[in-house]
Motif scaffolding. Sequence first.
Motif, PDB file in Angstrom:
ATOM      1  N   ARG A   1       0.826  -1.209   0.000  1.00 57.08           N
ATOM      2  CA  ARG A   1       0.000   0.000   0.000  1.00 57.08           C
ATOM      3  C   ARG A   1       0.858   1.256   0.000  1.00 57.08           C
ATOM      4  NH1 ARG A   1      -4.279  -2.647   4.101  1.00 57.08           N
ATOM      5  NH2 ARG A   1      -5.674  -3.495   2.523  1.00 57.08           N
ATOM      6  N   ARG A   2       1.962   1.231   0.748  1.00 57.38           N
ATOM      7  CA  ARG A   2       2.869   2.389   0.779  1.00 57.38           C
ATOM      8  C   ARG A   2       3.542   2.606  -0.564  1.00 57.38           C
ATOM      9  NH1 ARG A   2       4.802   0.311   5.758  1.00 57.38           N
ATOM     10  NH2 ARG A   2       6.636  -0.393   4.643  1.00 57.38           N
ATOM     11  N   MET A   3       3.729   1.543  -1.331  1.00 60.70           N
ATOM     12  CA  MET A   3       4.430   1.627  -2.619  1.00 60.70           C
ATOM     13  C   MET A   3       3.460   1.861  -3.772  1.00 60.70           C
ATOM     14  SD  MET A   3       7.035  -1.428  -1.843  1.00 60.70           S
ATOM     15  CE  MET A   3       8.523  -1.055  -2.748  1.00 60.70           C
ATOM     16  N   GLY A   4       2.266   2.284  -3.478  1.00 61.44           N
ATOM     17  CA  GLY A   4       1.309   2.590  -4.532  1.00 61.44           C
ATOM     18  C   GLY A   4       0.395   1.441  -4.902  1.00 61.44           C
ATOM     19  N   GLY A   5       0.478   0.334  -4.186  1.00 63.23           N
ATOM     20  CA  GLY A   5      -0.441  -0.778  -4.408  1.00 63.23           C
ATOM     21  C   GLY A   5       0.029  -1.836  -5.374  1.00 63.23           C
ATOM     22  N   SER A   6       1.229  -1.696  -5.920  1.00 64.71           N
ATOM     23  CA  SER A   6       1.718  -2.658  -6.909  1.00 64.71           C
ATOM     24  C   SER A   6       3.235  -2.746  -6.839  1.00 64.71           C
ATOM     25  CB  SER A   6       1.278  -2.212  -8.303  1.00 64.71           C
ATOM     26  OG  SER A   6       1.727  -3.111  -9.273  1.00 64.71           O
ATOM     27  N   ILE A   7       3.752  -3.964  -7.020  1.00 61.67           N
ATOM     28  CA  ILE A   7       5.192  -4.179  -6.996  1.00 61.67           C
ATOM     29  C   ILE A   7       5.515  -5.367  -7.903  1.00 61.67           C
ATOM     30  CG2 ILE A   7       5.100  -5.664  -4.969  1.00 61.67           C
ATOM     31  CD1 ILE A   7       7.754  -4.475  -4.061  1.00 61.67           C
ATOM     32  N   PRO A   8       6.641  -5.329  -8.619  1.00 60.65           N
ATOM     33  CA  PRO A   8       7.022  -6.491  -9.425  1.00 60.65           C
ATOM     34  C   PRO A   8       7.158  -7.729  -8.535  1.00 60.65           C
ATOM     35  CG  PRO A   8       8.394  -4.608  -9.983  1.00 60.65           C
ATOM     36  CD  PRO A   8       7.603  -4.229  -8.772  1.00 60.65           C
ATOM     37  N   LEU A   9       6.564  -8.815  -8.946  1.00 67.80           N
ATOM     38  CA  LEU A   9       6.547 -10.034  -8.140  1.00 67.80           C
ATOM     39  C   LEU A   9       7.960 -10.528  -7.831  1.00 67.80           C
ATOM     40  CD1 LEU A   9       4.741 -12.098  -6.760  1.00 67.80           C
ATOM     41  CD2 LEU A   9       4.671 -13.368  -8.899  1.00 67.80           C
ATOM     42  N   HIS A  10       8.889 -10.370  -8.771  1.00 68.79           N
ATOM     43  CA  HIS A  10      10.250 -10.856  -8.549  1.00 68.79           C
ATOM     44  C   HIS A  10      10.979 -10.084  -7.440  1.00 68.79           C
ATOM     45  CE1 HIS A  10      11.220  -7.539 -11.317  1.00 68.79           C
ATOM     46  NE2 HIS A  10      12.372  -7.503 -10.668  1.00 68.79           N
ATOM     47  N   SER A  11      10.490  -8.912  -7.097  1.00 71.89           N
ATOM     48  CA  SER A  11      11.161  -8.116  -6.067  1.00 71.89           C
ATOM     49  C   SER A  11      10.580  -8.324  -4.671  1.00 71.89           C
ATOM     50  CB  SER A  11      11.107  -6.631  -6.430  1.00 71.89           C
ATOM     51  OG  SER A  11       9.778  -6.161  -6.379  1.00 71.89           O
ATOM     52  N   VAL A  12       9.534  -9.138  -4.553  1.00 67.24           N
ATOM     53  CA  VAL A  12       8.926  -9.412  -3.243  1.00 67.24           C
ATOM     54  C   VAL A  12       9.842 -10.350  -2.475  1.00 67.24           C
ATOM     55  CG1 VAL A  12       6.938 -10.403  -2.063  1.00 67.24           C
ATOM     56  CG2 VAL A  12       6.611  -9.074  -4.146  1.00 67.24           C
ATOM     57  N   ARG A  13      10.188  -9.956  -1.254  1.00 70.79           N
ATOM     58  CA  ARG A  13      11.115 -10.740  -0.434  1.00 70.79           C
ATOM     59  C   ARG A  13      10.405 -11.525   0.659  1.00 70.79           C
ATOM     60  NH1 ARG A  13      14.374 -10.675  -4.160  1.00 70.79           N
ATOM     61  NH2 ARG A  13      15.649  -8.856  -4.509  1.00 70.79           N
ATOM     62  N   SER A  14       9.174 -11.918   0.394  1.00 70.29           N
ATOM     63  CA  SER A  14       8.401 -12.728   1.335  1.00 70.29           C
ATOM     64  C   SER A  14       8.304 -14.147   0.799  1.00 70.29           C
ATOM     65  CB  SER A  14       6.997 -12.155   1.517  1.00 70.29           C
ATOM     66  OG  SER A  14       7.058 -10.885   2.102  1.00 70.29           O
ATOM     67  N   SER A  15       8.000 -15.074   1.678  1.00 69.31           N
ATOM     68  CA  SER A  15       7.885 -16.468   1.271  1.00 69.31           C
ATOM     69  C   SER A  15       6.636 -16.689   0.428  1.00 69.31           C
ATOM     70  CB  SER A  15       7.832 -17.373   2.502  1.00 69.31           C
ATOM     71  OG  SER A  15       6.601 -17.183   3.180  1.00 69.31           O
ATOM     72  N   GLN A  16       6.625 -17.785  -0.291  1.00 69.55           N
ATOM     73  CA  GLN A  16       5.453 -18.136  -1.092  1.00 69.55           C
ATOM     74  C   GLN A  16       4.238 -18.325  -0.199  1.00 69.55           C
ATOM     75  OE1 GLN A  16       6.707 -21.620  -3.260  1.00 69.55           O
ATOM     76  NE2 GLN A  16       7.094 -20.409  -5.097  1.00 69.55           N
ATOM     77  N   ALA A  17       4.432 -18.845   1.005  1.00 69.16           N
ATOM     78  CA  ALA A  17       3.313 -19.068   1.931  1.00 69.16           C
ATOM     79  C   ALA A  17       2.656 -17.749   2.313  1.00 69.16           C
ATOM     80  CB  ALA A  17       3.798 -19.804   3.175  1.00 69.16           C
ATOM     81  N   VAL A  18       3.452 -16.714   2.517  1.00 65.29           N
ATOM     82  CA  VAL A  18       2.918 -15.400   2.875  1.00 65.29           C
ATOM     83  C   VAL A  18       2.132 -14.818   1.711  1.00 65.29           C
ATOM     84  CG1 VAL A  18       3.566 -13.019   3.427  1.00 65.29           C
ATOM     85  CG2 VAL A  18       4.650 -14.924   4.627  1.00 65.29           C
ATOM     86  N   ILE A  19       2.692 -14.890   0.510  1.00 63.27           N
ATOM     87  CA  ILE A  19       2.008 -14.374  -0.676  1.00 63.27           C
ATOM     88  C   ILE A  19       0.720 -15.167  -0.902  1.00 63.27           C
ATOM     89  CG2 ILE A  19       2.158 -14.083  -3.180  1.00 63.27           C
ATOM     90  CD1 ILE A  19       5.235 -13.692  -2.712  1.00 63.27           C
ATOM     91  N   GLN A  20       0.789 -16.488  -0.743  1.00 63.95           N
ATOM     92  CA  GLN A  20      -0.397 -17.324  -0.942  1.00 63.95           C
ATOM     93  C   GLN A  20      -1.483 -16.995   0.076  1.00 63.95           C
ATOM     94  OE1 GLN A  20      -0.745 -19.591  -3.614  1.00 63.95           O
ATOM     95  NE2 GLN A  20      -2.862 -19.317  -2.952  1.00 63.95           N
ATOM     96  N   ALA A  21      -1.102 -16.688   1.304  1.00 59.61           N
ATOM     97  CA  ALA A  21      -2.082 -16.320   2.329  1.00 59.61           C
ATOM     98  C   ALA A  21      -2.849 -15.066   1.915  1.00 59.61           C
ATOM     99  CB  ALA A  21      -1.392 -16.102   3.672  1.00 59.61           C
ATOM    100  N   LEU A  22      -2.154 -14.085   1.355  1.00 55.89           N
ATOM    101  CA  LEU A  22      -2.813 -12.861   0.892  1.00 55.89           C
ATOM    102  C   LEU A  22      -3.688 -13.142  -0.331  1.00 55.89           C
ATOM    103  CD1 LEU A  22       0.057 -10.263   1.318  1.00 55.89           C
ATOM    104  CD2 LEU A  22      -1.995 -10.513   2.736  1.00 55.89           C
ATOM    105  N   LEU A  23      -3.220 -14.016  -1.214  1.00 54.10           N
ATOM    106  CA  LEU A  23      -4.022 -14.392  -2.385  1.00 54.10           C
ATOM    107  C   LEU A  23      -5.291 -15.129  -1.954  1.00 54.10           C
ATOM    108  CD1 LEU A  23      -1.171 -15.621  -4.747  1.00 54.10           C
ATOM    109  CD2 LEU A  23      -2.693 -13.682  -5.180  1.00 54.10           C
ATOM    110  N   ASP A  24      -5.158 -16.044  -1.005  1.00 52.00           N
ATOM    111  CA  ASP A  24      -6.307 -16.810  -0.516  1.00 52.00           C
ATOM    112  C   ASP A  24      -7.361 -15.911   0.122  1.00 52.00           C
ATOM    113  OD1 ASP A  24      -5.086 -19.129  -1.387  1.00 52.00           O
ATOM    114  OD2 ASP A  24      -4.434 -19.746   0.621  1.00 52.00           O
TER     115      ASP A  24
END
Length: 62
Positions: free
Chosen positions: A18-41
């Motif tokens: 949200r601080r970065m304008g709501g969008s970020i290149p996926l390759h630059s995300v430094r979180s685990s797949q589980a964290v990203i999947q939790a937000l997607l779910d």
Amino acid sequence: MRRNHSEITATQLLRSLRRMGGSIPLHSVRSSQAVIQALLDRELVRVTNTGCGFFLQVTGER
């Protein structure tokens, strides 16, 4: 109620997006797949193919 570590990290990632304008290149995300999947779910974010790469985007305010 205590939240587990991945929920806290997911919350931190969502705030950061949200601080970065709501969008970020996926390759630059430094979180685990589980964290990203939790937000997607929870439908808080989506992955979008722009033709030039994949972006993680906030879907809306909740």
